[in-house]
Design an enzyme around this catalytic site. Structure first.
Site, mmCIF file in Angstrom:
data_model
loop_
_atom_site.group_PDB
_atom_site.id
_atom_site.type_symbol
_atom_site.label_atom_id
_atom_site.label_comp_id
_atom_site.label_asym_id
_atom_site.label_seq_id
_atom_site.Cartn_x
_atom_site.Cartn_y
_atom_site.Cartn_z
ATOM 1 N N HIS A 13 -14.802 -26.523 -23.698
ATOM 2 C CA HIS A 13 -14.793 -27.953 -23.407
ATOM 3 C C HIS A 13 -13.504 -28.602 -23.900
ATOM 4 O O HIS A 13 -13.022 -28.234 -24.966
ATOM 5 C CB HIS A 13 -15.994 -28.594 -24.126
ATOM 6 C CG HIS A 13 -16.156 -30.045 -23.824
ATOM 7 N ND1 HIS A 13 -16.543 -30.514 -22.584
ATOM 8 C CD2 HIS A 13 -15.952 -31.138 -24.602
ATOM 9 C CE1 HIS A 13 -16.595 -31.836 -22.629
ATOM 10 N NE2 HIS A 13 -16.235 -32.243 -23.832
ATOM 11 N N ARG B 23 -9.465 -24.392 16.828
ATOM 12 C CA ARG B 23 -10.350 -24.313 17.999
ATOM 13 C C ARG B 23 -11.833 -24.444 17.660
ATOM 14 O O ARG B 23 -12.629 -24.868 18.493
ATOM 15 C CB ARG B 23 -10.112 -23.003 18.739
ATOM 16 C CG ARG B 23 -10.483 -21.761 17.943
ATOM 17 C CD ARG B 23 -10.190 -20.506 18.749
ATOM 18 N NE ARG B 23 -10.504 -19.306 17.994
ATOM 19 C CZ ARG B 23 -10.311 -18.076 18.448
ATOM 20 N NH1 ARG B 23 -9.803 -17.882 19.638
ATOM 21 N NH2 ARG B 23 -10.617 -17.028 17.708
ATOM 22 N N LYS C 109 5.294 -17.509 -0.176
ATOM 23 C CA LYS C 109 4.289 -18.560 0.064
ATOM 24 C C LYS C 109 3.879 -19.232 -1.241
ATOM 25 O O LYS C 109 3.852 -20.453 -1.342
ATOM 26 C CB LYS C 109 3.089 -17.923 0.778
ATOM 27 C CG LYS C 109 1.926 -18.808 1.124
ATOM 28 C CD LYS C 109 0.912 -19.046 0.047
ATOM 29 C CE LYS C 109 0.280 -17.868 -0.594
ATOM 30 N NZ LYS C 109 -0.681 -17.122 0.194
ATOM 31 N N ALA D 223 -8.437 -15.845 -2.884
ATOM 32 C CA ALA D 223 -8.197 -17.282 -3.010
ATOM 33 C C ALA D 223 -7.369 -17.760 -1.834
ATOM 34 O O ALA D 223 -6.482 -17.048 -1.356
ATOM 35 C CB ALA D 223 -7.462 -17.581 -4.320
ATOM 36 N N GLY E 43 0.815 -1.211 0.000
ATOM 37 C CA GLY E 43 0.000 0.000 0.000
ATOM 38 C C GLY E 43 0.849 1.262 0.000
ATOM 39 O O GLY E 43 0.590 2.202 -0.761
ATOM 40 N N CYS F 292 3.880 -8.875 1.869
ATOM 41 C CA CYS F 292 3.534 -9.632 0.663
ATOM 42 C C CYS F 292 4.780 -10.156 -0.048
ATOM 43 O O CYS F 292 4.878 -11.337 -0.374
ATOM 44 C CB CYS F 292 2.736 -8.742 -0.290
ATOM 45 S SG CYS F 292 2.481 -9.488 -1.895
ATOM 46 N N THR G 248 -3.267 -7.901 -0.184
ATOM 47 C CA THR G 248 -2.359 -7.021 -0.922
ATOM 48 C C THR G 248 -3.065 -6.148 -1.968
ATOM 49 O O THR G 248 -2.874 -4.932 -1.988
ATOM 50 C CB THR G 248 -1.261 -7.876 -1.591
ATOM 51 O OG1 THR G 248 -0.480 -8.438 -0.554
ATOM 52 C CG2 THR G 248 -0.389 -7.062 -2.520
HETATM 53 P P1 NDP Z 1 -7.159 -15.478 9.947
HETATM 54 O O1 NDP Z 1 -7.845 -14.389 10.659
HETATM 55 O O2 NDP Z 1 -7.575 -15.843 8.574
HETATM 56 O O3 NDP Z 1 -7.214 -16.798 10.820
HETATM 57 C C1 NDP Z 1 -6.823 -16.826 12.150
HETATM 58 C C2 NDP Z 1 -7.110 -18.195 12.696
HETATM 59 O O4 NDP Z 1 -6.561 -18.312 13.998
HETATM 60 C C3 NDP Z 1 -8.595 -18.486 12.796
HETATM 61 O O5 NDP Z 1 -8.792 -19.826 12.464
HETATM 62 C C4 NDP Z 1 -8.871 -18.205 14.277
HETATM 63 O O6 NDP Z 1 -9.933 -18.968 14.784
HETATM 64 C C5 NDP Z 1 -7.589 -18.685 14.902
HETATM 65 N N1 NDP Z 1 -7.312 -18.024 16.186
HETATM 66 C C6 NDP Z 1 -7.332 -16.707 16.463
HETATM 67 N N2 NDP Z 1 -6.994 -16.482 17.745
HETATM 68 C C7 NDP Z 1 -6.752 -17.690 18.291
HETATM 69 C C8 NDP Z 1 -6.384 -18.118 19.584
HETATM 70 N N3 NDP Z 1 -6.193 -17.254 20.579
HETATM 71 N N4 NDP Z 1 -6.231 -19.446 19.797
HETATM 72 C C9 NDP Z 1 -6.431 -20.331 18.798
HETATM 73 N N5 NDP Z 1 -6.789 -19.986 17.552
HETATM 74 C C10 NDP Z 1 -6.945 -18.672 17.305
HETATM 75 O O7 NDP Z 1 -5.627 -15.076 10.025
HETATM 76 P P2 NDP Z 1 -4.350 -15.590 9.266
HETATM 77 O O8 NDP Z 1 -3.257 -15.367 10.241
HETATM 78 O O9 NDP Z 1 -4.541 -16.948 8.704
HETATM 79 O O10 NDP Z 1 -4.221 -14.570 8.073
HETATM 80 C C11 NDP Z 1 -4.271 -13.172 8.304
HETATM 81 C C12 NDP Z 1 -4.867 -12.459 7.130
HETATM 82 O O11 NDP Z 1 -3.917 -12.428 6.089
HETATM 83 C C13 NDP Z 1 -6.081 -13.159 6.518
HETATM 84 O O12 NDP Z 1 -7.264 -12.793 7.147
HETATM 85 C C14 NDP Z 1 -6.042 -12.699 5.111
HETATM 86 O O13 NDP Z 1 -6.730 -11.481 5.022
HETATM 87 C C15 NDP Z 1 -4.570 -12.498 4.847
HETATM 88 N N6 NDP Z 1 -4.026 -13.613 4.054
HETATM 89 C C16 NDP Z 1 -4.476 -13.815 2.778
HETATM 90 C C17 NDP Z 1 -3.994 -14.854 2.015
HETATM 91 C C18 NDP Z 1 -4.511 -15.062 0.643
HETATM 92 O O14 NDP Z 1 -5.101 -14.140 0.091
HETATM 93 N N7 NDP Z 1 -4.336 -16.240 0.056
HETATM 94 C C19 NDP Z 1 -2.984 -15.766 2.542
HETATM 95 C C20 NDP Z 1 -2.585 -15.490 3.884
HETATM 96 C C21 NDP Z 1 -3.096 -14.437 4.603
HETATM 97 P P3 NDP Z 1 -11.475 -18.514 14.632
HETATM 98 O O15 NDP Z 1 -11.867 -18.848 13.223
HETATM 99 O O16 NDP Z 1 -12.187 -19.343 15.633
HETATM 100 O O17 NDP Z 1 -11.507 -17.056 14.923
#
Ligand code: NDP
Length: 453
Positions: free
Chosen positions: A436, A200, A52, A342, A16, A44, A312
């Site tokens: 197809h 969880r 990644k 995705a 950004g 990113c 990003t």
């Molecule tokens: P997310 O917010 O997607 O996921 C966090 C996960 O951790 C959830 O499953 C959450 O559970 C769990 N969690 C949170 N707090 C705790 C805790 N205290 N104990 C146990 N589990 C916990 O975050 P990410 O870190 O995976 O990614 C961050 C952001 O980065 C994403 O939201 C996305 O926007 C971006 N990203 C995008 C990608 C892409 O476009 N392909 C790839 C990677 C990242 P619960 O569901 O219960 O809240």
């Protein structure tokens, strides 16, 4: 603006911040400075999407090799050489970082390789004590991994560490169920690690379409990931054989490494934001309006530090819109609706618009969904299954959401998103002739709804 050293000071050299700086300076002629305390390119480029995705590619070859053998190729398969891959990865990241720097200097941006904080609404203080005054300040400092507090938390790794590992772990536990947890579970599984994942909640990828995430989870398990839901880590102890992890379910197991992917938090600590009058949210995110402007008129913020949609391309668009608005005389807001994304699991999950669950709370819908075994893996004898779903407004006929679980779903959803953004109806999809034989042709051949709600 001449009473200030620069027209714009950008804090943070990620997606950004760099876009905003380049557009403001290069296209709109503003005098721009940018400070970055680590490496240019941000999450990113340096420790996120780019490395990644290269690891996703690396991890996909065992399956490709198995398929090749099934297709009649004589294959002798060796092991994966992590140091070789990591060396190439490092070189690629260096190349990209240099390209980011060249882009900034080409646009005339002054780069400070140091931390910067806000001293007052028009002054930025660099780590060496120098101060730079600016008509506008843009905060684009991104986020960082969040690890909850628990006994043994000091033993865990985060996504930041994975790209720097000396050796790949043989037996690894991934904690979390979001984008990063699921992607790394699939990557490390593909690279040959024995992967266990604890989440969880009841189903991973919360917030995505239920049926789609259900299929991803099923395929992850079939692919060899030992996925446990309803499971939290209670404590971790280091012992001779590795890290002993005790879970809330009473399960105990020893791993070579534990990777936490439990979300990310905005980088706003110690930045002088609250002192300058900027409002922060509960998670430390910077509160902004639709123009990415904070309550302090000279201070703006874009990207993950605002915790809107943490992707990003969204940060890039926000930065661009900010620069056009403030320096280009072209006021425009970033539109956060219908942002496609995705998850690079295996198979990938591509999504745009409303999930079935979200849409049915808003009015009558028709759901078109198909799930089948694609030709390529069917022939190879692999149990793959793909899924395509369209969520349609029963009255306007507009497609409200599209969800794809398939190889290259990220590529497919990008194009589906154009049609949906243009307001395509189900009948527009139906009128489109199939290509197809492809997987995505099913998107235009689903005749009858599987459900209405
Ligand atoms: P997310 O917010 O997607 O996921 C966090 C996960 O951790 C959830 O499953 C959450 O559970 C769990 N969690 C949170 N707090 C705790 C805790 N205290 N104990 C146990 N589990 C916990 O975050 P990410 O870190 O995976 O990614 C961050 C952001 O980065 C994403 O939201 C996305 O926007 C971006 N990203 C995008 C990608 C892409 O476009 N392909 C790839 C990677 C990242 P619960 O569901 O219960 O809240």
């Amino acid at each position: 603006m001449a009473q200030f050293d620069v027209d714009l000071f950008v804090i943070g050299g990620g997606s950004g911040g760099v876009r905003a700086a380049r557009i403001a300076a290069g296209e709109h002629g503003a005098r721009v400075a940018l400070a970055e305390e680590y490496r240019m390119g941000g999450t990113c480029v340096i420790r996120g999407c780019v490395p990644k995705k290269l690891m996703v590619f690396a991890s996909s070859y065992p399956e490709a090799m198995a398929d090749a053998a099934a297709y009649g190729w004589q294959i002798s398969r060796g092991g994966f050489d992590w140091p070789v891959f990591r060396g190439k990865l490092d070189a690629e990241l260096d190349r990209l970082e240099a390209a980011y720097r060249a882009g900034l200097s080409g646009a005339g941006v002054t780069v400070h390789d140091t931390r910067a904080e806000i001293a007052d609404p028009h002054t930025v203080r660099l780590a060496d004590g120098r101060e730079v005054t600016a008509a506008h300040i843009l905060v684009a400092t991104g986020g960082r991994p969040f690890v909850p507090e628990f006994p043994g938390a000091e033993h865990v790794l985060t996504s930041n560490d994975i790209f720097r590992l000396e050796a790949l772990p043989g037996k690894v536990l991934i904690v979390g169920g979001g984008f990063i947890a699921c992607e790394f579970a699939c990557i490390l599984n593909g690279l040959g690690a024995q992967v266990t994942q604890y989440y969880r909640g009841a189903q991973v990828l919360r917030g995505f379409d239920d049926e789609a995430r259900g299929l991803v989870a099923e395929r992850m398990r079939e692919g060899g990931i030992d996925l446990h839901v309803g499971t939290e880590v209670v404590r971790i102890d280091r012992e001779a054989g590795g890290l002993r992890v005790r879970a809330s379910t009473g399960r105990e197991a020893v791993f070579d490494a534990v990777v936490y992917a439990t979300g990310r938090v905005p980088n706003t600590d110690g930045m002088g934001l609250a002192e300058a009058g900027v409002t922060l949210g509960r998670r430390g995110e910077i509160k902004v309006d639709g123009w990415s402007q904070t309550g302090v008129p000279s201070i703006y913020a874009v990207g993950d530090v605002t915790d809107r949609i943490n992707l990003t391309p969204v940060a890039i668009r926000e930065g661009h819109a900010f620069a056009d608005t403030v320096f280009g005389g072209r006021p425009r807001k970033m539109d956060h609706d219908l942002v496609p994304s995705a998850v690079f699991t295996q198979p990938e999950l591509g999504t745009v618009g409303l999930t079935e669950e979200q849409a049915r709370d808003r009015g009558p819908i028709e759901v078109f969904c198909t799930s089948f075994r694609p030709m390529r893996s069917l022939f190879a004898g692999r149990p793959d299954r793909v899924m395509m779903k369209l969520v349609v407004d029963a009255e306007t006929r507009r497609v409200l959401g599209c969800h794809i679980v398939a190889p290259e779903a990220g590529e497919m959803i990008q194009l589906a998103a154009v049609a949906i953004r243009m307001g395509a109806t189900k009948e527009d999809f139906d009128r489109t002739v199939a290509v197809h034989p492809t997987i995505s042709e099913e998107m235009v051949t689903m005749r009858k709804p599987v459900r209405t709600a």
